[in-house]
Design an enzyme around this catalytic site. Structure first.
Site, PDB file in Angstrom:
ATOM      1  N   ARG A 235       0.863  -1.180   0.000  1.00 34.90           N
ATOM      2  CA  ARG A 235       0.000   0.000   0.000  1.00 34.90           C
ATOM      3  C   ARG A 235       0.901   1.231   0.000  1.00 34.90           C
ATOM      4  NH1 ARG A 235      -1.963  -3.577   3.911  1.00 34.90           N
ATOM      5  NH2 ARG A 235      -4.032  -4.455   3.465  1.00 34.90           N
ATOM      6  N   LYS A 260      -1.875  -2.296   7.602  1.00 33.82           N
ATOM      7  CA  LYS A 260      -3.293  -2.086   7.881  1.00 33.82           C
ATOM      8  C   LYS A 260      -3.773  -3.106   8.913  1.00 33.82           C
ATOM      9  CE  LYS A 260      -7.682  -1.361   5.489  1.00 33.82           C
ATOM     10  NZ  LYS A 260      -8.374  -1.391   4.179  1.00 33.82           N
ATOM     11  N   HIS A 365      -2.578   2.792  -5.919  1.00 34.92           N
ATOM     12  CA  HIS A 365      -3.116   1.507  -5.465  1.00 34.92           C
ATOM     13  C   HIS A 365      -3.296   0.535  -6.632  1.00 34.92           C
ATOM     14  CE1 HIS A 365      -4.507  -0.497  -1.870  1.00 34.92           C
ATOM     15  NE2 HIS A 365      -5.526  -1.018  -2.523  1.00 34.92           N
ATOM     16  N   ARG A 368      -0.659  -2.072  -6.743  1.00 31.69           N
ATOM     17  CA  ARG A 368      -0.891  -3.208  -5.836  1.00 31.69           C
ATOM     18  C   ARG A 368      -1.855  -4.208  -6.464  1.00 31.69           C
ATOM     19  NH1 ARG A 368      -1.088  -4.722  -0.203  1.00 31.69           N
ATOM     20  NH2 ARG A 368      -3.165  -5.364   0.490  1.00 31.69           N
ATOM     21  N   HIS A 391      -3.877  -9.503   3.681  1.00 31.87           N
ATOM     22  CA  HIS A 391      -5.330  -9.515   3.850  1.00 31.87           C
ATOM     23  C   HIS A 391      -5.728 -10.410   5.007  1.00 31.87           C
ATOM     24  CE1 HIS A 391      -6.128  -8.295  -0.614  1.00 31.87           C
ATOM     25  NE2 HIS A 391      -5.881  -7.255   0.157  1.00 31.87           N
ATOM     26  N   TYR A 400      -9.370 -10.878  -6.992  1.00 34.19           N
ATOM     27  CA  TYR A 400      -8.395 -10.924  -8.088  1.00 34.19           C
ATOM     28  C   TYR A 400      -8.590 -12.152  -8.974  1.00 34.19           C
ATOM     29  CZ  TYR A 400      -6.200  -7.237  -5.389  1.00 34.19           C
ATOM     30  OH  TYR A 400      -5.973  -6.066  -4.702  1.00 34.19           O
TER      31      TYR A 400
END
Length: 457
Positions: A235, A260, A365, A368, A391, A400
């Site tokens: 990120r 995150k 982004h 990414r 994640h 994805y």
């Protein structure tokens, strides 16, 4: 309804504060028991000490945790809405520990955010929605604001402001935090609140050629940062916050600290970037030595680390991989260096996208997204990609797979099977389908056409 005269209006107060109707008898029963205990012990039911002593004894009597929570909730509501004579107040009282103004609420919001070690972005977002909610409520005192106002505000965002689903969800979470941890009030079920439509968006992905064209139109250090974002799937907030000690050249890995959700992870360092990163750090080292020579305070440290390790900010390992060009002066006179600002890099990306002739709506982004998609196309499994991206939920990474399916779509359009037969440049032609199936085969797939005798029985 309990027999105490103090409870004449309590049911309406409970409903107004989001207590569900099917739990009303239990709340009223706990309150009735509390009032009788106060009467027997000749103490005021509005006393904080009386409530604390009753709840302690209530919990020790073997009651479940949710029952203790119900008793605590109903006692606090009674103390806020009723006076010493058991009459309903015209304006709810402010109890000990409760905030009475929006300025106090803002201060407590910041304290609660820092206590839970949420990110600065979360603090900014929640503070923004608290201010917007306060403006929406207008002149209403903070003591009378309930979940009803929150529901009206969320409805206003969806129907009047036409905000996106993610924006409304962020506002919902901010108000949930405000009511639960700051105001300490019931935040009732808002399932019937109008919600903004959730659009299922497929991430924008650049091809390898587009990534290459984008990088060519960037200048260092923005180009190197873009390479790391794409080469490691970081990120932007993680990329700009890299410190020298996060680049592990011994094991060829990049360490992301406090990503995150406060999670850390290790990511393989791209082999072709190792020498480029070494050369970049030599240039950054020169700035680091210049800062020390000038007597500056070094780099910002996270959290309270500055107090625990006051000299760590002057160490090379804590210096930024992408330091800002300007220093920041603190109120105490110290001058420290922060990392590269995200806004400057985002502007550089937009300019590079335009120069590269990329028509897609690409941002930092997008690099990414492209990293994850290209790994899938290379055959890496979804669990590995989930770990690399950091994640928490696999469903977030699964988006994805849909992107790759769309990019690898093998469906052939009917127009690609047509032979337009332009002869000698003459545009007058009769389109002919290539490899057209026989008429009897077509009829077999249309049982309702006249003359089709095929039986499906």
């Amino acid at each position: 309804m309990p027999d105490s005269p103090h409870l004449a209006n309590m049911e309406a107060v409970l409903l107004a504060n989001g207590i569900k109707p099917n739990t009303l008898p239990f709340h009223l029963a706990w309150l009735n028991r509390y009032l009788k205990a106060c009467l027997a012990n000749q103490v005021s039911p509005l006393s904080v000490e009386s409530a604390r002593a009753f709840l302690l004894q209530f919990a020790q009597s073997g009651k479940a945790q949710f029952q203790v929570a119900q008793a605590e909730k109903v006692i606090r509501l009674y103390q806020r809405h009723f006076d010493a004579g058991g009459q309903l107040r015209s304006t709810p009282a402010v109890l000990d520990g409760e905030v009475s103004s929006w300025s106090q609420a803002r201060q407590k919001l910041e304290e609660e955010i820092q206590l839970r070690q949420y990110s600065r972005k979360t603090l900014r977002a929640y503070r923004h929605w608290m201010v917007a909610f306060a403006e929406f409520c207008g002149e209403k005192p903070l003591s009378v604001i309930t979940a009803r106002e929150a529901k009206l505000f969320l409805t206003f965002l969806a129907l009047e402001r036409h905000v996106s689903a993610s924006t409304q969800s962020q506002a919902f979470n901010a108000l949930l935090f405000l009511f639960t941890h700051v105001l300490q009030r019931e935040y009732s079920d808002l399932s019937d609140t109008p919600r903004a439509k959730t659009a299922k968006m497929v991430p924008t992905v650049l091809s390898r050629d587009e990534v290459s064209r984008l990088l060519v139109n960037l200048e260092n250090p923005h180009r190197l940062l873009a390479k790391i974002l794409y080469g490691c799937g970081l990120r932007l907030s993680e990329g700009v916050a890299l410190r020298v000690q996060d680049l592990d050249f011994g094991y060829h890995r990049v360490v992301v600290h406090s990503g995150k959700g406060g999670k850390s992870r290790n990511i393989p360092m791209p082999e072709r970037m190792i020498e480029e990163l070494r050369e970049h750090l030599l240039r950054v080292r020169a700035r680091f030595e210049e800062d020390r020579t000038m007597g500056y305070g070094g780099a910002f440290l996270p959290g309270r680390l500055q107090d625990k390790l006051p000299k760590a900010s002057l160490e090379w390992g804590w210096y930024w991989v992408f330091p800002a060009t300007r220093l920041v002066e603190l109120p105490d006179g110290r001058r420290l260096r922060f990392h590269m600002h995200e806004t400057g890099f985002q502007k550089a990306i937009r300019s590079a996208v335009d120069k590269a002739g990329i028509s897609k709506r690409a941002s930092s982004h997008t690099l990414r997204h492209s990293y994850a998609t290209h790994l899938l196309q290379m055959g890496y499994d979804i669990r590995t990609i989930q770990d690399l991206l950091g994640h928490r939920d696999l469903d977030t990474t699964m988006i994805y797979t849909h992107t790759v399916q769309a990019l690898n779509n093998s469906v052939v359009s009917p127009i690609d099977r047509m032979d337009f037969g332009f002869a000698g440049g003459d545009p007058t032609f009769t389109p002919q389908f290539q490899n057209q199936p026989p008429k009897e085969e077509i009829a077999a797939f249309h049982p309702h056409r006249r003359g089709n005798k095929r039986s499906y029985g």
